[in-house]
Design a protein around this motif. Sequence first.
Motif, mmCIF file in Angstrom:
data_model
loop_
_atom_site.group_PDB
_atom_site.id
_atom_site.type_symbol
_atom_site.label_atom_id
_atom_site.label_comp_id
_atom_site.label_asym_id
_atom_site.label_seq_id
_atom_site.Cartn_x
_atom_site.Cartn_y
_atom_site.Cartn_z
ATOM 1 N N PRO A 166 0.823 -1.204 0.000
ATOM 2 C CA PRO A 166 0.000 0.000 0.000
ATOM 3 C C PRO A 166 0.861 1.260 0.000
ATOM 4 C CG PRO A 166 -0.729 -1.555 1.651
ATOM 5 C CD PRO A 166 0.588 -2.036 1.176
ATOM 6 N N GLU A 172 -6.987 11.140 4.171
ATOM 7 C CA GLU A 172 -8.028 10.138 4.074
ATOM 8 C C GLU A 172 -9.098 10.614 3.087
ATOM 9 O OE1 GLU A 172 -6.185 7.592 6.595
ATOM 10 O OE2 GLU A 172 -8.108 7.227 5.600
ATOM 11 N N GLU A 176 -7.980 10.769 -2.092
ATOM 12 C CA GLU A 176 -6.777 9.965 -2.185
ATOM 13 C C GLU A 176 -6.768 9.061 -3.410
ATOM 14 O OE1 GLU A 176 -6.651 7.735 1.353
ATOM 15 O OE2 GLU A 176 -6.324 9.449 2.684
ATOM 16 N N TRP A 177 -7.926 8.904 -4.038
ATOM 17 C CA TRP A 177 -8.039 7.952 -5.133
ATOM 18 C C TRP A 177 -7.180 8.387 -6.309
ATOM 19 C CZ3 TRP A 177 -13.355 5.279 -6.002
ATOM 20 C CH2 TRP A 177 -13.873 4.860 -4.767
ATOM 21 N N LYS A 251 -9.134 3.227 -1.281
ATOM 22 C CA LYS A 251 -8.981 2.683 0.053
ATOM 23 C C LYS A 251 -10.313 2.129 0.539
ATOM 24 C CE LYS A 251 -6.144 4.077 3.895
ATOM 25 N NZ LYS A 251 -5.610 5.222 4.657
ATOM 26 N N TRP A 254 -9.381 0.825 5.381
ATOM 27 C CA TRP A 254 -7.943 0.963 5.632
ATOM 28 C C TRP A 254 -7.105 0.016 4.779
ATOM 29 C CZ3 TRP A 254 -7.325 5.252 8.248
ATOM 30 C CH2 TRP A 254 -8.368 5.647 9.125
ATOM 31 N N THR A 255 -7.757 -0.554 3.782
ATOM 32 C CA THR A 255 -7.030 -1.448 2.874
ATOM 33 C C THR A 255 -7.003 -0.814 1.490
ATOM 34 O OG1 THR A 255 -7.778 -3.371 4.101
ATOM 35 C CG2 THR A 255 -6.932 -3.754 1.872
ATOM 36 N N LEU A 256 -5.888 -0.792 0.853
ATOM 37 C CA LEU A 256 -5.765 -0.228 -0.484
ATOM 38 C C LEU A 256 -6.092 -1.305 -1.527
ATOM 39 C CD1 LEU A 256 -4.980 2.405 -1.910
ATOM 40 C CD2 LEU A 256 -2.689 1.444 -2.195
#
Length: 757
Positions: A166, A172, A176-177, A251, A254-256
């Motif tokens: 990640p 957040e 962030e994408w 995300k 909390w996981t990418l």
Amino acid sequence: MADRKVICVLLLCLLPNCATDTMPIGMFRTECQDRHFWLSVKSIFLGQSFRFDVQDVSGVHTLSGQAAAECGYNMGLDSWGNLVLRASYLACYVANEKDSAFQLLVLLVNRDIVGEETSYPLQLTCPLHHPWKPREIVCEENYMEVSAMKQVPPANQMGMEWMPTPPVMSEEGFREWRVVFHVPSNQQGDVATPSMREQTLPVEIAHLLGYRIGTTDNRVLLRCSYGSRLSYKLQEKDIEVEAVSATILFKHHWTLLRADVSLACTINKASMDGNNILLRFPKVLAPLILPPLRNERLRLGVEGVVLSDCMIRQRGYDIQEQDGAVEIRIPFGAEGGSIKSQVVEGQYSQSFFLDLFYIRLWQDSQWALTEYRSFRPLSILYLPKTPILINETNVSEGLFSVILGSFPRDVFLSNITVASKSMAWGEAEQMGVHLAQVPFPNGSHAYLLQTHFSHPLVSQKYLGQGYRRYTLALTFTLSVSPQSDLYHYPATLEADVQDVVLPRVKGSCSGKGVRLQLHYGTMDSQWEVYLGGHRLDWELVELGGYALETRSDYFSMVVPLYGLGMAYEGLSLQGLVVTVSMTFEDRETSRKELSFTQRCVFAVKELLVCLPDNTVLVMVDSSSVSPPVEPELTSLLDPTCVPIETEGTRSLYSFSLDTCGTVATLEEDHIVYTNKVQFWPNAPFGMKTLNSPNPQFSIPVGCIHPVNGTRTLTIYQPRALQAWPYIRAFHSHHQHPGTQANPFIQGQKRNGLPAGG
């Protein structure tokens, strides 16, 4: 159908941008079409101009052009002019409740001719009837859309993957994408397998380039219009495809994650294959499928309704796989579509519209299940369609029967022209031309016309051998709405029937002349009748003094002995041999079809005949002379010219005008030939000379012929034989054009001699 209905609520609130009005009944139609809202507005309800607005918590938004496509809205007029809106459940401004229920507030805004706007709001609510697939792709008319599940994918679903390492995120949330686009290195993308390069963009920049990237509770979404900045085109099995290859990095808990959101839609147009509309799709779309391909299924739908295999067969639709391409053939005018008529440069044409969509489902190495939905409205414009004329003429019943068709609802019969006579529908019925509209199950119709062979507007022609041809020449005039354009379809129907009864003639001899009885037959108007070479008409009847008697099926006519039309074959002491010939000629071909000749012998006492070859025939009767004269002792001026035949008191002479002492004198433009039939009593034959005393019996005879012109046969009969000085003519057999109708007029000017031709 119950699961496709949408809940439509009219909002009677006042909106800030325009006035609202009550909802007219029957003008709006709404449906839930699986993944779309569907709304149709009748064309008659639309104003001078119109538009759709949508409203959400942020306000009212106008839908138009590029923005509408990027937001997931497709708007346009259908083939009947109705306004249609189709909106994705995942479109902008749609209230989404956990990806299972969707609401959209739509406002139709009508603007009148003075610019005043009226708004008609509708609240559309649709439930989700079928669960979302892991990946769903939509190829709309004006945009492409893909959505994928956000949940952590199973191991066999490579389209949604964990990122191995990640990256460090600066903040957040959605900002962030990142979007990674794969574009051809040469920026052309025209080859089958172009070399690709990556271009990574923040979501905000992708939005500026026309890409809508979003997320719902369970799905991640990408949408763009055709021709977007980072799209490219390629050829798949000679089929043009527009593609967007993209991956979204986002995300989740909390996981990418990395989601493949590539798009590919065919942009080729439909074509005609005989009488079928052909639409081709690649079986494998390279940007979307990672082989092997498994469990592939294909379904067709029309106007948002998925068709069963049985319905597809009933409508004549055909789906085949050919050389790596899926070929869909739909008959022109097939059920499910609509036909509009046009008149283009005098030619009747049809345009065919079909709101087709197809759904493909497959499994591959990348996704557990992909649903691919493509909306491909078909339109074939201005295809010349000559109407079909079906001749169902019934010869045994003597009835012309013809069907012209078939036509869609926008065509109706304006009038019919039969043999140059134009008639409206009602007038045609009154005149014995039956018209009817013939409906067909698919909503089209044809027109039936019937009339009998005996109708006055049906022409007839004799063909020979008892056959006649009945001909019905007609023109259908069709009006195409709404422009009321006229299309004229001419047609000629023929029927050959052996039903002709030819005219029949009977003849007899009467004391007044020759009697002819003519039975009409069945085609009396077809014939031109000639009597002795003269066309039989009222002028000839009056000039010839014919006596007529008319009946329903025949008429009789008496030709006087010395009347026009009579021919003379010979003269002897036994009588005058005459013939009357009647011939029938076809008016159109002048071909002689039949002839009749009646021969009669009439007893005569006295007659003078001037022949064209300068020969004269004279029959003289001396019964009224006192004392009696022996006919064999009579002669002409030349005593050697004696009778060729005698009987009782009659004698017959035949001589040439340049013999027997005939004297010729010129008077005006005629030559007058004179002679005498005379008798010297008690004088031996050898003693008769021109200087002898006056004869006991003397009758002047002679002929008059034109100096220049054709000499014709002329016959005269004295009314009363005078001893001297003249003999009166009774009638002339022939009269030259330009002379007076009464033959006696010429004779009285020539010293009482009969006037010849």
